[in-house]
Design an enzyme around this catalytic site. Structure first.
Site, PDB file in Angstrom:
ATOM      1  N   HIS A 110       0.849  -1.208  -0.114  1.00  0.00           N
ATOM      2  CA  HIS A 110       0.031   0.067   0.013  1.00  0.00           C
ATOM      3  C   HIS A 110       0.905   1.153   0.052  1.00  0.00           C
ATOM      4  O   HIS A 110       1.686   1.315   1.001  1.00  0.00           O
ATOM      5  CB  HIS A 110      -0.761  -0.093   1.201  1.00  0.00           C
ATOM      6  CG  HIS A 110      -1.899   1.165   1.338  1.00  0.00           C
ATOM      7  ND1 HIS A 110      -1.879   1.822   2.742  1.00  0.00           N
ATOM      8  CD2 HIS A 110      -2.464   1.787   0.544  1.00  0.00           C
ATOM      9  CE1 HIS A 110      -2.595   2.935   2.226  1.00  0.00           C
ATOM     10  NE2 HIS A 110      -3.062   2.890   1.015  1.00  0.00           N
ATOM     11  N   LYS A 158      -0.231  10.803   0.562  1.00  0.00           N
ATOM     12  CA  LYS A 158       0.346  10.302  -0.277  1.00  0.00           C
ATOM     13  C   LYS A 158       0.264  10.603  -1.672  1.00  0.00           C
ATOM     14  O   LYS A 158       1.290  11.244  -2.347  1.00  0.00           O
ATOM     15  CB  LYS A 158       0.507   8.614  -0.107  1.00  0.00           C
ATOM     16  CG  LYS A 158       0.878   8.082   1.028  1.00  0.00           C
ATOM     17  CD  LYS A 158       0.843   6.744   1.186  1.00  0.00           C
ATOM     18  CE  LYS A 158      -0.439   5.881   0.906  1.00  0.00           C
ATOM     19  NZ  LYS A 158      -1.381   6.227   2.205  1.00  0.00           N
ATOM     20  N   ASP A 198      -1.634   4.072  -4.711  1.00  0.00           N
ATOM     21  CA  ASP A 198      -2.265   3.343  -3.602  1.00  0.00           C
ATOM     22  C   ASP A 198      -2.180   1.736  -3.590  1.00  0.00           C
ATOM     23  O   ASP A 198      -2.073   1.345  -2.573  1.00  0.00           O
ATOM     24  CB  ASP A 198      -3.988   3.487  -4.179  1.00  0.00           C
ATOM     25  CG  ASP A 198      -4.582   3.716  -2.921  1.00  0.00           C
ATOM     26  OD1 ASP A 198      -4.022   4.319  -2.018  1.00  0.00           O
ATOM     27  OD2 ASP A 198      -5.796   3.748  -2.887  1.00  0.00           O
ATOM     28  N   ARG A 247      17.658  13.857  12.863  1.00  0.00           N
ATOM     29  CA  ARG A 247      18.287  15.192  12.694  1.00  0.00           C
ATOM     30  C   ARG A 247      19.390  15.155  12.115  1.00  0.00           C
ATOM     31  O   ARG A 247      19.858  16.380  11.446  1.00  0.00           O
ATOM     32  CB  ARG A 247      18.587  15.626  14.136  1.00  0.00           C
ATOM     33  CG  ARG A 247      17.244  15.589  15.008  1.00  0.00           C
ATOM     34  CD  ARG A 247      16.030  16.524  14.425  1.00  0.00           C
ATOM     35  NE  ARG A 247      16.099  17.838  14.619  1.00  0.00           N
ATOM     36  CZ  ARG A 247      15.911  18.594  15.282  1.00  0.00           C
ATOM     37  NH1 ARG A 247      15.303  18.263  16.463  1.00  0.00           N
ATOM     38  NH2 ARG A 247      16.213  20.082  15.065  1.00  0.00           N
TER      39      ARG A 247
END
Lengths: 85, 308
Positions: free
Chosen positions: B138, B159, B177, B243
């Protein structure tokens, strides 16, 4: 994780409108919901994946859910495709 | 895992049906081929019966030299219940013993005009791609600057919307999808869209749109090798996000490990730009330039100089 095998009884199968309804229903639940047909598993909350399976009347599908409301999710989605109309 | 029958091979390569038509539905379980030269000589101890048997000039000319009863015996042992198909290359005549044995055991015998070596490599390629392990994920697959990026994340995280923005910037959509993935060779994952929803994108509030008719042929691709996975998730204040970019997280799809980045979604973060940059940065790293590592080295040097 709950699983249930159901036979699709909807007269037209999961056409676009029915698929949209199904996805809308699936999105009401917090659990991750999946639908499986012939070893192809898609996310039941996403309409394109669901429609790519082209589910017709009489097909046996597996609905599975994983999460806090898994039981109700599977039951209500199964009821949706087991309706005749 | 895909399945291939002798019939599919016959149709794909336009082969001639010679005999054993009843067995044309037999499944081919593996992509390896067998050229039964030693078997023709009578050595069946390690006979790989479940492979496609390919008879070329060498095998058949040797076979011609055998005694009649030997020939009958060899062909009977060549055609087993497991044998998926026997293919005669080079447009050669199938020996009558083979036709008799295959008709009896219902093993399909096909003929090709191609030379044995050429046919064997074409068939291996075909079988490998057909029998490759497959899965469906997916997510959305886009080609960004030539890098196949798989966007994953929960339903509704954005998305498809991000993919649309990427397409507007000139990148290409592969699948929305539902991405079907098969593994080619050792470490290559190829993603494509299910045929029914190819080139389509679903945007909440707008509906289903056709990317190819809207943006043209340059906005779509039929398949793409997946190099990077970007997982989008709603910003979680209690979670620490990368980070520095020194660590590389991996995600396993089939048997292949793919680099995965987790990118938090929050209003004000322009996702398509971040993803574009992430793809470029990934490419740069593969070319040997790692900004995070170089900076970290520089920092260490300054700290070392300053330590008394």
């Amino acid at each position: 994780m709950v699983e249930k095998e159901v036979k699709v009884l909807l007269n037209t199968g999961l056409q676009a409108r029915q698929a949209a309804l199904f996805v809308q229903e699936a999105n009401r639940f917090n659990s991750d919901v999946y639908l499986e047909k012939e070893n192809k598993k898609v996310n039941a909350k996403s309409i394109m994946g669901l429609m790519s399976l082209a589910i017709s009347k009489g097909t046996t599908i597996k609905i599975s859910a994983d999460g806090s409301d898994e039981e109700t999710a599977v039951d209500s989605l199964a009821a949706l495709v087991e309706k005749q109309a | 895992m895909g399945q291939v029958t002798a019939k599919q091979v016959m149709e794909t390569f336009d082969l001639k049906m010679i005999s054993g038509e009843e067995g044309i539905g037999r499944h081919i379980p593996i992509s390896d081929l067998s050229r039964p030269g030693l078997e023709m000589a009578g050595y069946f101890t390690h006979y790989p019966a479940n492979r496609v048997q390919l008879l070329g000039k060498t095998e058949l000319s040797f076979f011609e030299m055998l005694e009649p009863d030997e020939r009958k015996d060899r062909m009977m042992r060549l055609c087993t219940n497991e044998t998926p198909v026997v293919i005669v290359a080079h447009d050669m005549e199938a020996p009558p013993e083979l036709i008799a044995a295959s008709s009896e055991k219902h093993v399909p015998v096909l003929g090709t005009k191609m030379t044995t070596t050429r046919f064997s490599s074409a068939l291996t390629n075909y079988l490998e791609s057909q029998l490759a392990p497959t899965t469906a994920v997916h997510g959305v697959l886009v080609d960004i600057y030539g890098i196949g990026v798989l966007l994953t994340g929960k339903s509704g995280v954005g998305k498809s919307e991000t993919a649309l923005e990427l397409v507007k910037k000139g990148h290409r959509l592969v699948a929305d999808d539902c991405v079907e993935i098969h593994q080619e060779g050792e470490n290559t994952l190829i993603g494509h869209s299910p045929k029914l929803i190819e080139h389509l994108l679903e945007i909440r509030g707008v509906g289903i749109i056709d990317i190819m008719t809207l943006f043209g042929a340059s906005a779509v691709r039929t398949f793409k090798r997946i190099s990077l996975v970007i997982d989008l998730e709603l910003w979680d204040a209690n979670k620490t996000y990368d980070r520095l970019g020194l660590e590389e997280e991996k995600m396993r799809i089939i048997d292949t490990d793919i680099t995965k980045l987790t990118i938090p979604v929050r209003p004000g973060r322009n996702l398509s730009v971040i993803i574009e940059v992430a793809a470029m940065n990934y490419r740069l790293k593969r070319m040997g330039v790692n900004a995070a590592e170089e900076f970290s080295k520089r920092l260490n040097e300054v700290i070392a100089l300053d330590t008394h």
